[in-house]
Write an enzyme that holds these catalytic residues in place. Structure first.
Site, short mmCIF file in Angstrom:
data_model
loop_
_atom_site.label_atom_id
_atom_site.label_comp_id
_atom_site.label_asym_id
_atom_site.label_seq_id
_atom_site.Cartn_x
_atom_site.Cartn_y
_atom_site.Cartn_z
N GLU A 1 38.94 33.11 3.64
CA GLU A 1 37.93 34.03 3.10
C GLU A 1 37.82 33.89 1.58
O GLU A 1 36.96 34.52 0.95
CB GLU A 1 38.26 35.47 3.49
CG GLU A 1 37.75 35.84 4.88
CD GLU A 1 38.44 35.06 5.98
OE1 GLU A 1 39.68 35.05 6.03
OE2 GLU A 1 37.74 34.41 6.78
N ASN B 1 38.56 29.50 10.46
CA ASN B 1 37.13 29.45 10.17
C ASN B 1 36.81 28.59 8.95
O ASN B 1 37.58 28.53 8.00
CB ASN B 1 36.58 30.86 9.95
CG ASN B 1 37.26 31.57 8.80
OD1 ASN B 1 38.40 31.99 8.91
ND2 ASN B 1 36.57 31.72 7.67
N ASP C 1 32.42 33.49 11.88
CA ASP C 1 33.83 33.68 11.57
C ASP C 1 34.70 33.74 12.82
O ASP C 1 35.61 34.56 12.91
CB ASP C 1 34.01 34.96 10.72
CG ASP C 1 35.47 35.17 10.34
OD1 ASP C 1 36.16 34.18 10.07
OD2 ASP C 1 35.93 36.33 10.36
O1 LIG Z 1 41.06 32.60 7.18
C1 LIG Z 1 42.14 33.01 6.79
O2 LIG Z 1 42.89 32.39 6.02
C2 LIG Z 1 42.57 34.28 7.36
C3 LIG Z 1 43.81 34.86 7.10
C4 LIG Z 1 44.17 36.02 7.77
C5 LIG Z 1 45.53 36.50 7.45
O3 LIG Z 1 46.26 35.72 6.81
O4 LIG Z 1 45.94 37.61 7.79
C6 LIG Z 1 43.25 36.61 8.66
C7 LIG Z 1 42.02 35.94 8.83
N1 LIG Z 1 41.71 34.85 8.17
C8 LIG Z 1 41.04 36.42 9.74
O5 LIG Z 1 39.97 35.79 9.86
C9 LIG Z 1 41.29 37.52 10.52
O6 LIG Z 1 40.51 37.91 11.38
C10 LIG Z 1 42.50 38.21 10.33
C11 LIG Z 1 42.98 39.33 10.95
C12 LIG Z 1 44.18 39.55 10.41
C13 LIG Z 1 45.11 40.61 10.74
O7 LIG Z 1 46.27 40.44 10.42
O8 LIG Z 1 44.68 41.61 11.34
N2 LIG Z 1 44.47 38.61 9.49
C14 LIG Z 1 43.44 37.76 9.43
CA LIG Z 2 39.53 33.95 8.38
#
Ligand SMILES: O=C(O)c1cc(C(=O)O)c2c(n1)C(=O)C(=O)c1cc(C(=O)O)[nH]c1-2
Ligand SMILES: [Ca+2]
Ligand SMILES: O=C(O)c1cc(C(=O)O)c2c(n1)C(=O)C(=O)c1cc(C(=O)O)[nH]c1-2
Ligand SMILES: [Ca+2]
Lengths: 99, 622, 622, 99
Positions: B202, B286, B328
């Site tokens: 992100e 993503n 995403d």
């Molecule tokens: O694209 C990324 O690097 C990244 C990292 C993380 C993360 O490290 O927790 C999440 C996401 N994306 C993501 O898309 C996502 O839906 C998400 C949910 C969570 C969570 O712990 O609830 N982390 C993350």
């Molecule tokens: Ca992500």
């Protein structure tokens, strides 16, 4: 095996899609293989390349290079630490103490 | 790319040189993982079945399950994952500041050791989805190197602790928060390697996976998700059995110019490992930014199921589930390894409930796509997966693009399944899947890339799917039993909120899971009937584990609401599109639970270490 | 002092005018307090016996007590006090930011309402002893004004909430953080008054007690601990029955010049009320600064047990326990009202376990001193209390003064008893006292007064008393059963750490309490035998309550370590003299527990609202 | 009653203490009643009043007055709020909306 000959089928689909692409907007389904694994198709009304279009975000080259720089610097530091550890059996995180 | 190529060669050399000790430590952990008294890695075992063989707690007596003891970590925010249990010691992790605690299961009222790293608080500002952490890895030690507990820190460090003392054994930098990189993942031990991924797509972070030698802290290999093939680490025979997945050159060719450098594809989910094949499995996430108009092309190899050789890290296969993602649908979800008779043939498979709403089954040796079933029929961006091409057949109505607000897209960006684990009962041969029943509106916008800043480019409004109650903001979860052989869901129940943390099954015909509103529940895994529940202090985004200690079977779970679904609660946000669309979807959550953070162990009638009332008491020395 | 005198007159006028409705609401709350289903004020009842009449849970079955449900407040730091339970609703308070939650006991998985005030975070910096809060008050409503839940905020506000909706009904300023004033106390309802004290003597705050009309938010009276008699609010017959306690003019005469303006005497402890006498009781706290050399004189009326008329607030008696305090033996501790046959005569008494190591019994009508027994014989600053003069007979060896480090003074500044409550079994006629077994070194220093800044002037090092294990930093607690008639301790047990939160007793011959290292324990109140314990998520500085709901008796307790003993843990301090000497005394605590914050309800076998598995489940509307 | 005549006994003690005060340091026990409730006795070697001694903290008058000022201001604001409430049945905390 189920998967045999898939590539041929895929190419068939691809040929078909290419033909229909510029012809009919309704035929857009996002997929149109130029080659195996390279099937993206721009949406109707959107460019195939964004450079120079109104969608060009004009990223700065310097910004784009920052991640690699950061990673290379970490790799160098880590290598020094591991080397020292292999030699001495002691892990010293602070690089300034290794130089 | 010189560094990478050199590393590649040395990695292979090293792998060949030290092959035999590798195999020993490997076997030791594998063997330990199969003991009822241990829970040595996030999935319980290398095949990530999240399954307990114990039957002491079963459908007939689970209603007598009661808390035996509990432990607060002293930290709020989302407590994802589950602790490890090894040789009578429990290792508990937590979100930032990523403290780790070792508790003696004979007397969990004394903390044997604690590791409390000092981190730059700026790390919190670049974490996308609360400051979570998913768990620990364990390496069992050999004669020379002590047993290690290996952890990630949000600030990008990978740290190995002496498992007996908690002292830092080595500590390396994997990610740099100044360019938006973080670590939330549980590291993973296979052979003598600590494997770790990356977070930050992100923020435009280019994803990578790395392996460090547990004995020296030296990096053995590192491979990216995007860019030149030398960076991605493709084996000579990459996708040779499924050339239609794509082979050479695609990490650059499917991007416009340098876009792959900021193209995401991080991997922050789970790993599984097949010790026989010496291959490990995970998904890359993503592409960045979310705004698809800004990145023409298939954006390989984001959104990919990887099968890589553990010794070199080189990819034997890569199957991209969602080429040119527009929603995403980050592909990092759990991989569960089983053997299944599919179309009359026994296959070593991996089963993967993807965020995009499809559960995939692949032959884990070849990468062959064997099944692709919708997790819920309400998934609408895709009509079906073409089993011949492996490509999703899209419904353009639910595509996204600049200048357009897409409506009622299912799943939402949070996916029908996200970071939760999935359990598998090898006897029943069913998978138990915690599901998010969420859809969304999506509207992209343009923005330039600045290293270390958010690089999303889409506004999102998530809400319960069509089977939920959108007005009240509830009915956003499901639990299902899935049969990979038939593709059937044997049962399915609705939940008030997304089942974010995932499930754990046991041979007692039980499936356990935590809920965002703070219950731990047990259902009959054969039919979904609710048999027991307990109201935890706070909602759970972790998942249960089970272990037997001193002859008693325990079920335990982390509580502490957080993670993406609870960012509204954690950061006190109100705009429904805030938190990347989660705030609206979970606005009701705050009326059910508040933050917290800890672990609770349950047993039949609450029996446990303190049945002996003298345990933990002060003993006057006169 | 014009304002005060005028207020004084109008308060009396008002009291006379509206005497009858006052009495009605008063009786209503009194009556409610006696129902098993309610816990309407911190002490359970006006006499502050912290006692449950229930016998469902008793010595024979208490070992079957198990958690029924739990609730995290979403906040860390010390969770002192205990919730209120009224008509099937539980009201839960917490430390700064002082959120309040209403939970329906039929389904505690839904928060009926929550009040989350926004406060100036600067309040945290002027709180002496963690950002604690001790509880709520309840006013039952009449036809015109709705039932109210009344709370304090650390930032000095007293707020009345509509008990049904949680909406603010009125909100007044009692304290001003810019001059170091805070509120941590549970307010108190007697008649139609909300009574509230003050915090901040460690910042030189001149203590006061105020009463606000619950129906209008208007202040009815306000009286100080120091200064001119008109400010202190002395009734005409003040101390007429014990003139040797002192009478007129002492609030100024026992201070040098203006020192009374910054002389402390805050009251942040508990109130008790006698509805027949219409008198309420509390203690004023330590003089400021701690450095005694800086304040020549007896420093009246700090350290005083007050008996005041509730209608006017005027003092009928005041007994100063520790004239010219040299050790921070702040006198705010709990007052428990009972009837005792003392020296052959039935008396209405109050019993008060003071911080200075002495438990006092006074006739609560006259203020007559009836008993003064050491809480533990290790108290050494005092030889005994002269029952004729009421004065402590000091041992000069343990006095403190500039240029001198006093050693091994017992109790320590934290007292043998501090903010914890004390329970009383009216059948057994015994008090159950949680005790700090702590001594100290003390070394004063000079400093000028600056409004809003700490004004202590002493370095302190606390450590376990002689019966504890000073090397290991454990053995700093005791629990004792005290008989006020005989002055005997019927039993006494050691605890690993100070029993900070206090005890709750029941007619099941049980005494319950929480420990700093995170246990809730039940002992046989007749002999002290340990019968049951449970490991809470975090240490407790609160105390248990009991209530019966839908025919089931529950015992509940706040957990969340904090308060003065845990400032080292809360603020991550290491210097043993930091935290006003607490860090050294409780350095071992961090190896037993971490921060947390919440409430757990226990019942036999864990029965409760969720035995009906459908409670709290999502009900699909199709 | 037990407490009768205490005041007399106390005064007796007081008289005695005063006599012994400057005579013998060892007799110091911190207590020496000038009058009922006013029994403090300086420690040997310490002054009875600190003003002008080395123990004089020399507090600023202004600082000493700040608490009372703050309290009076709060009382005024509260009074306005309560008055408005009695009149309107609505509690308005923000004083600027009442003036
Ligand atoms: O694209 C990324 O690097 C990244 C990292 C993380 C993360 O490290 O927790 C999440 C996401 N994306 C993501 O898309 C996502 O839906 C998400 C949910 C969570 C969570 O712990 O609830 N982390 C993350
Ligand atoms: Ca992500
Ligand atoms: O003098 C004061 O105004 C004041 C306030 C407080 C408080 O408000 O918590 C404490 C104390 N003093 C104090 O002396 C003390 O021992 C203490 C302990 C605690 C606690 O909650 O653990 N508060 C306080
Ligand atoms: Ca104090």
């Amino acid at each position: 095996m189920v998967n045999k000959m898939k590539i041929i089928a895929a190419c068939g689909v691809m040929g078909l899609s290419i033909a229909s692409f510029s012809a009919a907007v309704t035929a857009y389904d996002g997929t149109n293989c130029d080659a195996p694994g390279d099937c993206w198709q721009p949406k109707p009304g959107f460019p195939e390349k964004i450079e120079g279009t109104k969608y060009d975000p004009k990223h700065s080259k310097e910004e784009l290079g920052k991640q690699q720089k950061a990673i290379q610097a970490m790799e160098r530091r880590n290598a020094k630490r591991a080397e020292h550890f292999k030699k001495t059996g002691e892990w010293v995180y602070d690089i300034s103490k290794l130089e | 790319m010189k560094i990478n190529s050199m590393r590649f060669l040395s990695a292979i050399a090293l792998a060949l040189m030290v092959a035999s000790p590798y195999t020993m430590a490997n076997q030791k952990l594998d063997k330990m993982s199969k003991e009822d008294s241990n829970w040595v890695m996030p999935g319980g075992t290398y095949d990530f079945n999240v399954f307990g063989e114990q039957t002491e707690i079963n459908v007939n007596n689970v209603d007598q399950l009661r808390p035996a003891w509990s432990f607060s970590t002293g930290v709020l925010s989302g407590h994802e994952g589950t602790p490890l249990v090894i040789d009578g010691m429990m290792y508990i992790h937590g979100p930032y500041p990523n403290n780790t605690f070792a508790l003696d299961l004979d007397n969990p009222s004394e903390i044997v050791w604690q590791h409390k790293p000092k981190q730059d608080p700026a790390a919190r500002a670049v974490a996308c989805c609360d400051v979570v952490n998913r768990g620990l890895a364990y390496w069992p030690g050999d004669g020379d190197t002590p047993p290690l507990v290996i952890k990630t820190q949000l600030d990008g460090h990978l740290v190995a602790l002496n498992a007996k003392t908690g002292k830092e054994y080595w500590k390396v930098e994997v990610m740099d928060i100044s360019v938006g990189q973080t670590l939330t993942q549980a590291p993973y031990v296979a052979k003598d390697l600590a494997i770790v991924g990356s977070s930050g797509a992100e923020l435009g972070v280019r994803g990578l996976v790395s392996a460090f030698n547990v004995k020296t802290g030296a990096m053995e290999w590192r491979w990216y998700a995007t860019g030149p093939d030398e960076d991605i680490g493709l084996a000579d025979n990459f996708n040779s059995e499924n050339p239609h997945y794509g082979q050479e050159g695609l990490g650059q060719k499917t991007w416009e110019k340098d876009a792959w450098k900021i193209g995401g594809g991080t991997n922050w989910g789970w790993y599984a490992y097949d010790p026989d094949l010496e291959m490990f499995y995970y998904g890359s996430g993503n592409p960045a930014p979310w705004n698809e108009t800004m990145r023409p092309g298939d954006n390989k190899w984001t959104m990919t199921i990887w099968g890589r050789d553990v010794n070199t890290g080189l990819a034997k296969f890569g199957y991209q589930k969602t080429p040119h993602d527009e929603w995403d649908y980050a592909g990092v979800n759990v991989m569960v390894l089983t053997e299944q008779e599919i179309d009359g043939e026994m296959r070593k498979v991996l089963t993967h409930p993807d965020r995009n709403g499809i559960v995939y089954t692949l032959d884990r040796e070849t990468g062959d796509l064997l099944r692709a079933d919708k997790l819920d029929e309400t998934a609408n961006w895709v009509k079906y997966v073409d089993m011949e091409t492996g490509l999703p057949v899209r419904d353009p109505e639910y595509s996204t693009r600049m200048g357009h607000r897409s409506r009622d897209v299912c799943p939402s960006a949070m996916g029908f399944h996200n970071q939760g684990v999935m359990s598998y009962d090898p006897e029943q041969q069913n998978f138990f899947i915690g599901i998010n029943h969420l859809c969304m509106d999506w509207e992209p916008f343009m923005l330039p890339y600045r290293a270390g800043q958010f690089f999303v480019g889409a506004n999102v409004w998530s809400y319960p799917g069509p089977k939920g109650n959108r007005e009240e903001g509830i009915g956003s979860g499901q639990v299902k039993s899935y049969n990979a052989k038939t593709g059937e869901f044997e049962w399915s129940v609705m939940e008030k909120f997304s089942v974010w943390g995932g499930t754990m099954a046991t041979a007692g015909n039980l499936v356990f899971y935590g809920t965002l509103d703070g219950f731990i529940k047990a259902r009959d895994s054969r039919n979904g009937e609710l048999l027991w529940k307990y109201k935890l202090p706070s909602g759970s985004v972790g998942y249960p584990l089970t272990y037997t200690h001193n002859g008693t079977q325990y079920v335990g779970i982390n509580y502490g609401v957080g993670g993406w679904p609870a960012v509204g609660l954690v950061f006190d946000l109100e705009d429904p599109s805030a938190g990347l669309g989660a705030v609206g979807a979970f606005k009701e959550l705050q009326n059910h639970t508040q933050m917290g953070g800890g672990f609770i162990a349950f047993s039949l009638r609450g029996q446990g270490p303190f049945d002996d009332l003298s345990v933990g008491e002060y003993k006057p020395n006169n």
